[in-house]
Design a protein around this motif. Structure first.
Motif, PDB file in Angstrom:
ATOM      1  N   MET A  99       0.821  -1.221   0.000  1.00  0.00           N
ATOM      2  CA  MET A  99       0.000   0.000   0.000  1.00  0.00           C
ATOM      3  C   MET A  99       0.854   1.271   0.000  1.00  0.00           C
ATOM      4  SD  MET A  99      -3.168  -1.421   2.221  1.00  0.00           S
ATOM      5  CE  MET A  99      -4.283  -0.065   1.888  1.00  0.00           C
ATOM      6  N   SER A 100       2.144   1.135   0.324  1.00  0.00           N
ATOM      7  CA  SER A 100       3.035   2.309   0.257  1.00  0.00           C
ATOM      8  C   SER A 100       3.362   2.682  -1.175  1.00  0.00           C
ATOM      9  CB  SER A 100       4.371   2.023   0.964  1.00  0.00           C
ATOM     10  OG  SER A 100       4.172   1.762   2.296  1.00  0.00           O
ATOM     11  N   VAL A 101       3.293   1.698  -2.073  1.00  0.00           N
ATOM     12  CA  VAL A 101       3.705   2.008  -3.454  1.00  0.00           C
ATOM     13  C   VAL A 101       2.566   1.918  -4.471  1.00  0.00           C
ATOM     14  CG1 VAL A 101       6.152   1.440  -3.164  1.00  0.00           C
ATOM     15  CG2 VAL A 101       4.551  -0.361  -3.763  1.00  0.00           C
ATOM     16  N   CYS A 102       1.436   1.325  -4.085  1.00  0.00           N
ATOM     17  CA  CYS A 102       0.345   1.135  -5.056  1.00  0.00           C
ATOM     18  C   CYS A 102      -0.938   1.828  -4.611  1.00  0.00           C
ATOM     19  CB  CYS A 102       0.004  -0.347  -5.202  1.00  0.00           C
ATOM     20  SG  CYS A 102       1.229  -1.261  -6.102  1.00  0.00           S
ATOM     21  N   GLY A 103      -1.569   2.489  -5.540  1.00  0.00           N
ATOM     22  CA  GLY A 103      -2.900   3.050  -5.321  1.00  0.00           C
ATOM     23  C   GLY A 103      -3.859   2.434  -6.319  1.00  0.00           C
ATOM     24  N   PRO A 104      -5.111   2.928  -6.359  1.00  0.00           N
ATOM     25  CA  PRO A 104      -6.100   2.363  -7.257  1.00  0.00           C
ATOM     26  C   PRO A 104      -5.623   2.365  -8.716  1.00  0.00           C
ATOM     27  CG  PRO A 104      -7.114   3.906  -5.736  1.00  0.00           C
ATOM     28  CD  PRO A 104      -5.633   4.012  -5.523  1.00  0.00           C
ATOM     29  N   GLY A 105      -5.718   1.213  -9.357  1.00  0.00           N
ATOM     30  CA  GLY A 105      -5.384   1.109 -10.786  1.00  0.00           C
ATOM     31  C   GLY A 105      -3.902   0.892 -11.067  1.00  0.00           C
ATOM     32  N   ASP A 106      -3.053   1.006 -10.041  1.00  0.00           N
ATOM     33  CA  ASP A 106      -1.616   0.806 -10.271  1.00  0.00           C
ATOM     34  C   ASP A 106      -1.304  -0.678 -10.455  1.00  0.00           C
ATOM     35  OD1 ASP A 106      -1.026   3.463 -10.049  1.00  0.00           O
ATOM     36  OD2 ASP A 106      -0.512   3.359  -7.910  1.00  0.00           O
ATOM     37  N   LYS A 107      -0.359  -0.938 -11.345  1.00  0.00           N
ATOM     38  CA  LYS A 107       0.010  -2.347 -11.574  1.00  0.00           C
ATOM     39  C   LYS A 107       1.101  -2.788 -10.596  1.00  0.00           C
ATOM     40  CE  LYS A 107      -0.631  -2.105 -16.553  1.00  0.00           C
ATOM     41  NZ  LYS A 107       0.149  -1.948 -17.783  1.00  0.00           N
ATOM     42  N   VAL A 132       2.990 -13.343 -12.458  1.00  0.00           N
ATOM     43  CA  VAL A 132       4.098 -14.069 -13.059  1.00  0.00           C
ATOM     44  C   VAL A 132       3.974 -15.499 -12.545  1.00  0.00           C
ATOM     45  CG1 VAL A 132       6.599 -14.287 -13.130  1.00  0.00           C
ATOM     46  CG2 VAL A 132       5.555 -12.030 -13.118  1.00  0.00           C
ATOM     47  N   HIS A 133       4.055 -16.449 -13.452  1.00  0.00           N
ATOM     48  CA  HIS A 133       3.896 -17.835 -13.024  1.00  0.00           C
ATOM     49  C   HIS A 133       5.144 -18.309 -12.295  1.00  0.00           C
ATOM     50  CE1 HIS A 133       0.305 -19.231 -15.500  1.00  0.00           C
ATOM     51  NE2 HIS A 133       0.305 -17.924 -15.460  1.00  0.00           N
ATOM     52  N   PRO A 134       4.974 -18.861 -11.109  1.00  0.00           N
ATOM     53  CA  PRO A 134       6.149 -19.435 -10.449  1.00  0.00           C
ATOM     54  C   PRO A 134       6.528 -20.732 -11.139  1.00  0.00           C
ATOM     55  CG  PRO A 134       4.171 -19.890  -9.183  1.00  0.00           C
ATOM     56  CD  PRO A 134       3.741 -19.047 -10.341  1.00  0.00           C
ATOM     57  N   GLU A 135       7.778 -21.133 -10.973  1.00  0.00           N
ATOM     58  CA  GLU A 135       8.183 -22.427 -11.530  1.00  0.00           C
ATOM     59  C   GLU A 135       7.584 -23.524 -10.657  1.00  0.00           C
ATOM     60  OE1 GLU A 135      12.351 -24.470 -11.761  1.00  0.00           O
ATOM     61  OE2 GLU A 135      12.258 -22.889 -13.262  1.00  0.00           O
ATOM     62  N   VAL A 136       6.960 -24.498 -11.311  1.00  0.00           N
ATOM     63  CA  VAL A 136       6.321 -25.574 -10.558  1.00  0.00           C
ATOM     64  C   VAL A 136       7.226 -26.800 -10.601  1.00  0.00           C
ATOM     65  CG1 VAL A 136       4.360 -27.160 -10.627  1.00  0.00           C
ATOM     66  CG2 VAL A 136       3.993 -24.709 -10.882  1.00  0.00           C
ATOM     67  N   LYS A 153      10.377 -10.079 -18.651  1.00  0.00           N
ATOM     68  CA  LYS A 153       9.278 -10.086 -19.621  1.00  0.00           C
ATOM     69  C   LYS A 153       8.082  -9.272 -19.098  1.00  0.00           C
ATOM     70  CE  LYS A 153       6.854 -13.601 -22.173  1.00  0.00           C
ATOM     71  NZ  LYS A 153       6.551 -15.014 -22.135  1.00  0.00           N
ATOM     72  N   ALA A 154       7.776  -9.473 -17.816  1.00  0.00           N
ATOM     73  CA  ALA A 154       6.637  -8.746 -17.233  1.00  0.00           C
ATOM     74  C   ALA A 154       6.887  -7.244 -17.251  1.00  0.00           C
ATOM     75  CB  ALA A 154       6.398  -9.224 -15.799  1.00  0.00           C
ATOM     76  N   LEU A 155       8.147  -6.835 -17.018  1.00  0.00           N
ATOM     77  CA  LEU A 155       8.450  -5.399 -17.010  1.00  0.00           C
ATOM     78  C   LEU A 155       8.483  -4.812 -18.423  1.00  0.00           C
ATOM     79  CD1 LEU A 155      11.068  -5.313 -14.130  1.00  0.00           C
ATOM     80  CD2 LEU A 155       8.980  -3.931 -14.240  1.00  0.00           C
ATOM     81  N   GLN A 156       8.941  -5.633 -19.384  1.00  0.00           N
ATOM     82  CA  GLN A 156       8.911  -5.132 -20.781  1.00  0.00           C
ATOM     83  C   GLN A 156       7.470  -4.827 -21.179  1.00  0.00           C
ATOM     84  OE1 GLN A 156      10.690  -8.163 -23.235  1.00  0.00           O
ATOM     85  NE2 GLN A 156      12.665  -7.820 -22.233  1.00  0.00           N
ATOM     86  N   GLN A 157       6.562  -5.719 -20.762  1.00  0.00           N
ATOM     87  CA  GLN A 157       5.148  -5.525 -21.136  1.00  0.00           C
ATOM     88  C   GLN A 157       4.444  -4.502 -20.249  1.00  0.00           C
ATOM     89  OE1 GLN A 157       3.391  -9.454 -21.139  1.00  0.00           O
ATOM     90  NE2 GLN A 157       4.864 -10.198 -22.631  1.00  0.00           N
TER      91      GLN A 157
END
Ligand SMILES: Cc1ncc(COP(=O)(O)O)c(C=O)c1O
Length: 489
Positions: A99-107, A132-136, A153-157
């Motif tokens: 909650m310190s870094v994210c507000g409504p709508g933030d990814k 992000v899928h963890p390795e199973v 990959k997640a950050l590029q997108q």
């Protein structure tokens, strides 16, 4: 001040010694007004320590005295710029981080196998999770961490993400390449928040995986109570300034924290930090020696497998904490929960957790050869008792696909809902959490589309006697889903 000092604990002792007349809460007044049986059992001293934030004892919400000094020593010990003490466990610290870094709508980029406190914070803040899928691990039937490649990959997108959250190490003691993840996130100026619930001790021994602060993470929520010797519910939030603001963290922490902070818990954090900083390395090395010896002995028992360094080498199994004993019982033809119950009933042994395929035992400086000898003896007996089932029971590991998210968790949580039978719910959007606790990792989070495969997985956990929790209907016969509105004719 040195790491041998305990300003908070010592300050409390001095206050108690002065024996002031108390006209303040707690009303039991050092135990005089408490149930006498309870007082006899717990002892007078702990009740004397049960004080409140009167002026000489500082205030966790705005520390300027003995709490501030204790937090500063903790920051020094953990290599942080600032440390905040939590009396609401690591769950409270995790909610503060998010909650310190994210507000409504933030990814926020998060592994799907996060603890429920992360998802609660996502619902409260209105943030949008990018999973992000963890390795199973198909052999053990458990999830590990996430890889630097997946984070990249997640950050590029999603270069506009407000944070990356990493679980390090996992409940089972497996670490990701945290430094690799931090380096990638920082090239995007995105802060890394670490759920370090199971890693307080790793900071104090160079042979264990890198701690969050050592890896350069921006914040970590660290359970001192789990493996660091403080009392249950006491945790810390470590932070490095730069991408996150100390004042913001302090104010969110305060918003989420009780005004009646327990000084027993706070003092226990102060003394645990002293012990970790001054003796931690020796204690942890001895703990590791005991655990490794036990691991070798368990691996000599037929049909049991205790995970060790051979698990390393995949992108998500970068390092491991040898003080955690993951013991796979699946080749014995029983579930982890069967083994847990048997050990309880026959040997009075309580394990940390069990799942469908494994039990997890933790070894800490609180253990000696005696307890570990008993564990090995009990496991030998377990193996002998169930050996006749080995190879006769289907031990195919069942791990369902992660469901798709159709709505943000917050929108689903606050939507119009109805209850439907769990068995008929495939295809509907769930509006509540379903998880097995421990470890508290959601099978479903609000907003996900229910699949047949996940219903079967829930049913398998229930049949195995594992604690499936979360839904309002705790029999799990029905489940809360988003109401489907029919078109008006
Ligand atoms: C991975 C993980 N994160 C966070 C937590 C929450 O910690 P706490 O119980 O101190 O609130 C747990 C608790 O088991 C956990 O396993």
């Amino acid at each position: 001040m040195s790491q041998y000092d305990t300003p908070l604990y010592t300050g409390l002792l001095l206050h108690i010694k002065r024996n002031p007349f108390q006209f303040h809460i707690p009303g039991h007044k050092s135990g005089s007004g408490i149930d006498p049986d309870f007082r006899r059992f717990v002892g007078d001293n702990v009740l004397k320590l049960d004080l409140i934030n009167i002026e000489p004892l500082d205030d966790l919400h705005q520390p300027h005295g003995i709490i501030k000094k204790a937090q500063e020593l903790a920051a020094e010990a953990f290599g942080a710029d600032y440390t905040f003490f939590s009396v609401q466990g690591t769950s409270g610290a995790i909610m503060t981080m998010v909650m310190s870094v994210c507000g409504p709508g933030d990814k926020i980029i998060v592994p799907r196998n996060v603890h429920k406190s992360v998802m609660s914070a996502i619902v409260f803040s209105g943030a949008v999770p990018v999973f992000v899928h963890p390795e199973v691990d198909p052999v053990l039937g458990i999830s590990h961490g996430i890889t630097p490649e997946a984070v990249s990959k997640a950050l590029q997108q999603n270069p506009d993400a407000k944070a990356v959250l990493v679980i390090n190490p996992t409940y089972y003691g497996i670490s990701a390449d945290l430094k690799g993840i931090v380096d990638i996130a920082h090239t995007y100026h995105v802060p890394v928040l670490v759920d370090e619930a199971h890693g307080v001790h790793i900071h104090f021994d160079d042979e264990l995986p890198l701690s969050a602060m050592q890896a350069g993470a921006d914040m970590s929520a660290t359970s001192v109570h789990k493996l660091g010797g403080s009392l249950t519910q006491s945790s810390i939030l470590n932070m490095k300034e730069g991408l996150v603001s100390k004042n913001r963290v302090q104010s969110i922490f305060s918003m989420l924290t009780t005004t009646s902070t327990s000084y027993i818990l706070l003092a226990s954090l102060d003394v645990a930090r002293k012990r970790l900083a001054t003796e931690g390395e020796i204690l942890i090395k001895e703990t590791t020696r005991l655990a490794q010896k036990t691991r070798r002995r368990i691996n000599d028992i037929d049909h049991l497998y205790c995970v060790g360094s051979e698990i390393l080498g995949t992108k998500a199994t970068y390092d491991y904490d040898p003080t955690k004993l993951i013991i796979s019982v699946k080749d014995l033809g029983i579930t982890g929960h069967d083994a847990e119950k048997w050990l309880r009933e026959v040997y009075h042994i309580e394990v940390e957790l069990s799942d469908l395929y494994n039990i997890l035992c933790i070894v800490t400086p609180g253990d000696t050869e005696t307890e570990l000898d008993l564990l090995v003896k009990a496991l030998q007996d377990l193996s002998d008792t169930f050996a006749h089932l080995s190879g006769k029971v289907d031990v195919k590991v069942l791990l369902p696909e992660i469901p798709s998210l159709a709505l943000t968790p917050r929108d689903a949580f606050y939507a119009d809902t109805e209850f439907v039978p769990l068995s008929d719910s495939a295809g509907r959007i769930i509006a509540e959490f379903v998880m097995v606790y421990p470890p508290g990792i959601p099978i479903f989070i609000p907003g996900e589309i229910i699949t047949e495969e996940n219903i079967a997985y829930i049913q398998k956990n229930i049949e195995a006697g594992l604690p499936v929790q979360g839904p309002e209907d705790d029999t799990l016969k029905t489940i809360k889903v988003i109401k489907e509105h029919q078109a008006i004719q």
